[in-house]
Design a protein around this motif. Structure first.
Motif, short mmCIF file in Angstrom:
data_model
loop_
_atom_site.label_atom_id
_atom_site.label_comp_id
_atom_site.label_asym_id
_atom_site.label_seq_id
_atom_site.Cartn_x
_atom_site.Cartn_y
_atom_site.Cartn_z
N ALA A 635 0.83 -1.21 0.00
CA ALA A 635 0.00 0.00 0.00
C ALA A 635 0.87 1.26 0.00
O ALA A 635 0.60 2.22 -0.74
N ILE A 636 1.95 1.23 0.81
CA ILE A 636 2.84 2.39 0.88
C ILE A 636 3.55 2.59 -0.45
O ILE A 636 3.64 3.73 -0.97
N ASP A 637 4.04 1.51 -1.03
CA ASP A 637 4.75 1.62 -2.32
C ASP A 637 3.80 2.18 -3.39
O ASP A 637 4.19 3.03 -4.20
N GLN A 638 2.56 1.68 -3.37
CA GLN A 638 1.61 2.11 -4.39
C GLN A 638 1.29 3.60 -4.26
O GLN A 638 1.29 4.34 -5.26
N VAL A 639 1.08 4.06 -3.01
CA VAL A 639 0.74 5.46 -2.80
C VAL A 639 1.93 6.34 -3.14
O VAL A 639 1.78 7.42 -3.75
N LEU A 640 3.15 5.92 -2.75
CA LEU A 640 4.34 6.70 -3.08
C LEU A 640 4.51 6.84 -4.58
O LEU A 640 4.88 7.91 -5.10
N GLU A 641 4.22 5.75 -5.31
CA GLU A 641 4.34 5.79 -6.76
C GLU A 641 3.32 6.75 -7.35
O GLU A 641 3.62 7.55 -8.26
N GLU A 642 2.06 6.67 -6.84
CA GLU A 642 1.00 7.55 -7.34
C GLU A 642 1.28 9.02 -7.04
O GLU A 642 0.87 9.91 -7.79
N GLU A 643 1.99 9.29 -5.94
CA GLU A 643 2.30 10.66 -5.56
C GLU A 643 3.66 11.10 -6.06
O GLU A 643 4.16 12.16 -5.65
N GLY A 644 4.23 10.32 -6.94
CA GLY A 644 5.50 10.72 -7.54
C GLY A 644 6.64 10.78 -6.54
O GLY A 644 7.54 11.62 -6.69
N GLY A 645 6.59 9.96 -5.50
CA GLY A 645 7.65 9.95 -4.51
C GLY A 645 7.54 11.05 -3.46
O GLY A 645 8.44 11.19 -2.61
N ASN A 646 6.47 11.83 -3.48
CA ASN A 646 6.28 12.90 -2.49
C ASN A 646 5.84 12.28 -1.17
O ASN A 646 4.70 11.84 -1.01
#
Length: 668
Positions: A635-646
């Motif tokens: 879940a964390i990896d997916q959200v980080l990817e969607e937020e462009g690493g922000n």
């Protein structure tokens, strides 16, 4: 041995001889004045309006209806609110003497009465009860009606009453005047003529003077009050003069003693100032009073005499509020100090943030500060009734004493009694061995705040009424009354008038707690949303962080309906502040709890007008028997990817702080 000329029997004999001479022999009233004083003048008035001393039923009328009595009491609310404490105190002085203490309006209609039960039954037979009319036109010569007619204290004993049916009474009454000299009502003690006491009239007169003093102080509570007398020891007594000045030194009001001492008449009010009365600059006297409010000053009067005086400064002086220009964002002051507004101690200056209705409620309550007048706060749940009660407590002389709150709706009915009144050890099954001091005793010397009093059970309403009347409390299982001294503040979101009509709330308790009523506006009705937001942020950050709220969120706050009022807003901002990272200083929609938008059907529409909400997290389906840690990492990896690493944006979407996210990433 008592002089027979002044004994009760001697007085009755003289009066009966005078009655015979006046009513049967037609002796002129003027010749009888030396014998029976002002009473015979009252007899003359009664005869002139057509009353027959032997036929009282012709003019005898029953009490007004309950509805009419409520309306008349409402019209006399100012008098009633200040008189109830005096009535209770006066009754304590004559308790068990077979008497009743009565307060009437300016027309002689009985508003309230306190009396010994054995005499009350007899008094009811002659309609000496609430709602009954005792003007001379209805009841003939009697202390209440004759005091109104004569505009002075009057005593009417036995056969001095116009109607024979009232001859068993002895009555002493004193008129009550307001600061403008207008008659407000009459204070009276009535009892059996056989228990006549000479000092009763003096007791009533002193009580009326005390009530007039309280009325004067309440009417001019926000002005500068000067108390004075030529003799130092009389300052602070009922014989002192009282003057009310505005901040410019203009004379606004004066009591009867002041008018007599300064040789003034009421027509001069508003036309003279401090400098025309005393040979000293007003500003000098004010400055001296500010430095030492309790000091007595020697003031030279313009007519040559000197008086001793002190000035009473109002508890809260509210300066004119400057008109502020709305800013695009609201921020909490970043000052390394404890803020003025905290949840523990809050003042009216913190609550008065610009809304007109709230400001009016504060100004009305401020006039009651330091007075023995119950405050009733009305308003929806969550509008800040307890905060308002705390501010009222902090503004008064009891601020150093306890503020004790009890929510009558939050405690089970079987526990409210013990919480409120306390109990002795072993008073009931489950009671603590050492007993418990109830909320009323805990608040002794301070303020008792009864929240949601409209939900108090009827049987406890009767007990509370007795405590408020007698100023004593008896714990459960006890027999010895414990004196209590409390300032009472109550609050409810219910309509107590409707509750009284349906029998859910006692009418006598309603009049006891309803000294002054203030209604707090709901949050959706207020026009100071931005200032409230700033105050809440100050409270949540202790004034140590410079935090702003985005303009779009502020606009959303101003459109939102706030069904939970200030309590809901406070909870929302508390969450928002907690979700801020250490380097973030602006609250936007991503920091607000989603529940805020789910509580109303148009929440999504309102939010869309503010800022786009963060996208929902949709984690891919489970892949076999994955551990919770693996699912969390995906879940964390997916959200980080969607937020462009922000990391900050990802943390907000995940509902955790950035530091927490860093810790989780460090373990992965």
């Amino acid at each position: 041995m008592e002089n027979p000329l002044f004994s009760v029997e001697g007085r009755d004999l003289r009066v009966r001889d005078a009655r015979t001479a006046f009513f049967e022999e037609g002796t002129p009233a003027d010749t009888l004045v030396p014998v029976v004083g002002p009473v015979v003048k009252s007899w003359s008035r009664c005869v002139q309006i057509g009353l027959d001393a032997h036929v009282p039923s012709a003019k005898d009328i029953g009490p007004v209806s309950e509805t009419q009595l409520r309306e008349i009491r409402d019209r006399n609310a100012f008098l009633l609110s200040h008189a109830r404490g005096v009535l209770s105190h006066l009754y304590e002085q004559i308790r068990s003497t077979g008497s009743v203490v009565i307060l009437s309006d300016s027309n002689g209609l009985v508003l309230e009465g306190l009396g010994d039960p054995d005499f009350v039954n007899r008094a009811d037979k002659v309609a000496l009860k609430a709602g009954a009319q005792w003007g001379e036109g209805q009841r003939g010569t009697n202390a209440i009606g004759t005091a109104i007619a004569e505009q002075q204290p009057v005593e009417v004993v036995g056969a001095e009453h116009f109607f024979d049916c009232n001859a068993f009474l002895t009555c002493s009454a004193s008129p009550i005047f307001d600061a403008a000299g207008q008659l407000l009502g009459v204070l009276d003690i009535s009892g059996d003529s056989r228990s006549y006491e000479r000092h009763t009239l003096g007791l009533v007169r002193m009580s009326a003077q005390l009530l007039e003093k309280r009325l004067f102080e309440a009417e001019f509570g926000r002005e500068l009050l000067v108390f004075f007398h030529p003799r130092m020891e009389y300052v602070g007594s009922l014989q002192e003069g009282m003057l009310a000045f505005n901040q410019g030194g203009e004379l606004l009001g004066a009591n009867r003693c002041a008018l007599d001492l300064l040789q003034l008449n009421r027509n001069m009010l508003g036309k003279v100032d401090f400098g025309m009365l005393f040979d000293q600059p007003f500003g000098m006297f004010v400055d001296r009073s500010v430095r030492d409010p309790h000091a007595l000053s020697s003031l030279p009067c313009r007519h040559g005499e000197r008086v001793y005086a002190r000035m009473n400064l109002p508890a809260v002086l509210v300066p004119p509020r400057p008109v502020a220009t709305p800013s695009p964002a609201v921020s909490a002051p970043a000052r390394p100090r404890k803020p003025e507004c905290t949840e523990g101690r809050v003042g009216f200056s913190c609550l008065d943030t610009g809304d007109a209705r709230m400001g009016a409620a504060i100004r009305r309550a401020t006039r009651m500060v330091g007075k023995d007048i119950p405050l009733l706060i009305l308003g929806e749940s969550g509008v800040g009734k307890e905060m308002f009660a705390k501010a009222f407590h902090e503004a008064g002389p009891r601020r150093a004493a306890p503020f004790v709150a009890l929510n009558c709706a939050a405690i089970p009915e079987n526990l409210i009694e013990s919480e409120l009144f306390g109990y002795l050890g072993g008073a009931f099954t489950g009671a603590r061995k050492e007993g418990y001091t109830g909320k009323i005793q805990q608040a002794c010397g301070g303020t008792l705040f009864l929240d949601e009093i409209g939900d108090m059970p009827l049987n406890l309403q009767a007990r509370l009424l007795r405590v408020l009347q007698d100023r004593v409390v008896i714990p459960l299982g006890g027999a010895k009354p414990v004196p209590v001294d409390i300032s009472l503040v109550c609050a409810t979101h219910r309509n107590l008038v409707d509750a009284v009509k349906t029998g859910a709330f006692r009418q006598d308790l309603y009049y006891r707690v309803n000294g002054l009523t203030v209604t707090l506006p709901s949050l959706r009705e207020r026009d100071d949303i931005r200032a409230i937001v700033a105050n809440i942020i100050t409270i949540e950050t202790d004034g140590m962080r410079d935090i702003t709220v985005s303009e779009k969120v502020l606009e959303f706050f101003e459109r939102y309906g706030w069904p939970g009022n200030i309590r809901q807003m406070h909870n929302a901002l508390r969450v928002a502040v907690a979700l801020l990272d250490d380097d973030e200083t602006v609250i936007d929609s991503s920091h607000l709890p989603e529940e805020l938008f789910a509580m109303e059907s148009d929440g999504d529409e309102l939010l869309d007008k503010a800022e786009p909400r963060a996208r929902r997290i949709e984690v891919a389906p489970l892949q076999g028997a994955e551990s919770l840690e693996t699912i969390e990492r995906r879940a964390i990896d997916q959200v980080l990817e969607e937020e462009g690493g922000n990391v900050s944006a990802a943390a907000r979407r995940l509902g955790i702080s950035r530091n927490t996210l860093y810790r989780k990433l460090g373990r992965m």
